[in-house]
Enzyme design. Structure first.
Site, short mmCIF file in Angstrom:
data_model
loop_
_atom_site.label_atom_id
_atom_site.label_comp_id
_atom_site.label_asym_id
_atom_site.label_seq_id
_atom_site.Cartn_x
_atom_site.Cartn_y
_atom_site.Cartn_z
N LEU A 14 -22.57 -26.61 -4.87
CA LEU A 14 -22.53 -25.90 -3.62
C LEU A 14 -22.27 -24.33 -3.99
O LEU A 14 -21.12 -23.89 -3.90
CB LEU A 14 -21.10 -26.31 -2.96
CG LEU A 14 -21.35 -27.83 -2.31
CD1 LEU A 14 -19.83 -28.15 -1.66
CD2 LEU A 14 -22.33 -27.65 -1.33
N HIS A 15 -23.35 -24.02 -4.17
CA HIS A 15 -23.64 -22.32 -4.41
C HIS A 15 -24.72 -21.79 -3.64
O HIS A 15 -25.61 -22.49 -3.19
CB HIS A 15 -24.04 -22.25 -6.07
CG HIS A 15 -23.20 -22.69 -6.98
ND1 HIS A 15 -21.89 -22.21 -7.27
CD2 HIS A 15 -23.09 -23.86 -7.69
CE1 HIS A 15 -21.42 -22.89 -8.13
NE2 HIS A 15 -21.93 -23.76 -8.42
N ALA A 16 -24.53 -20.83 -3.05
CA ALA A 16 -25.31 -20.02 -2.38
C ALA A 16 -25.77 -20.56 -1.13
O ALA A 16 -24.98 -20.76 -0.24
CB ALA A 16 -26.41 -19.19 -3.10
#
Length: 89
Positions: A14-16
């Site tokens: 769950l990045h960017a």
């Protein structure tokens, strides 16, 4: 209170972009949803900064919780999103 455990499928976690798509979806479900990491830290799922602050990676298990009318349906929607590789959308 409704609760659902989900394994994050996105290849970068769950990045960017995946975190942004998830937070936007959480804001649209109509109930307040909390996202908790395996370490126990919990944030408002509709907060992009909160979601990013958890540093959740690919394959990590998270817990979604919500209360109120429509909580189960909201969690089902968000769980389906987390079970998808959001980097490929």
């Amino acid at each position: 209170m409704a609760e659902k455990k989900v394994t994050v499928a996105s290849s970068v976690g769950l990045h960017a972009r995946p975190a942004s798509l998830f937070a936007q979806a959480a804001a649209r479900v109509g109930v307040s949803v909390q996202l908790s990491s395996a370490a126990g830290k919990s944030v408002n799922a509709a907060s992009i900064l909160g979601v990013l602050s958890l540093g959740i990676g690919h394959g990590e298990e998270v817990t979604l919780t919500a209360e109120g009318d429509g909580a189960e349906a909201a969690l089902d929607t968000l769980a389906e999103l987390l079970n998808t590789d959001l980097d490929k959308q």
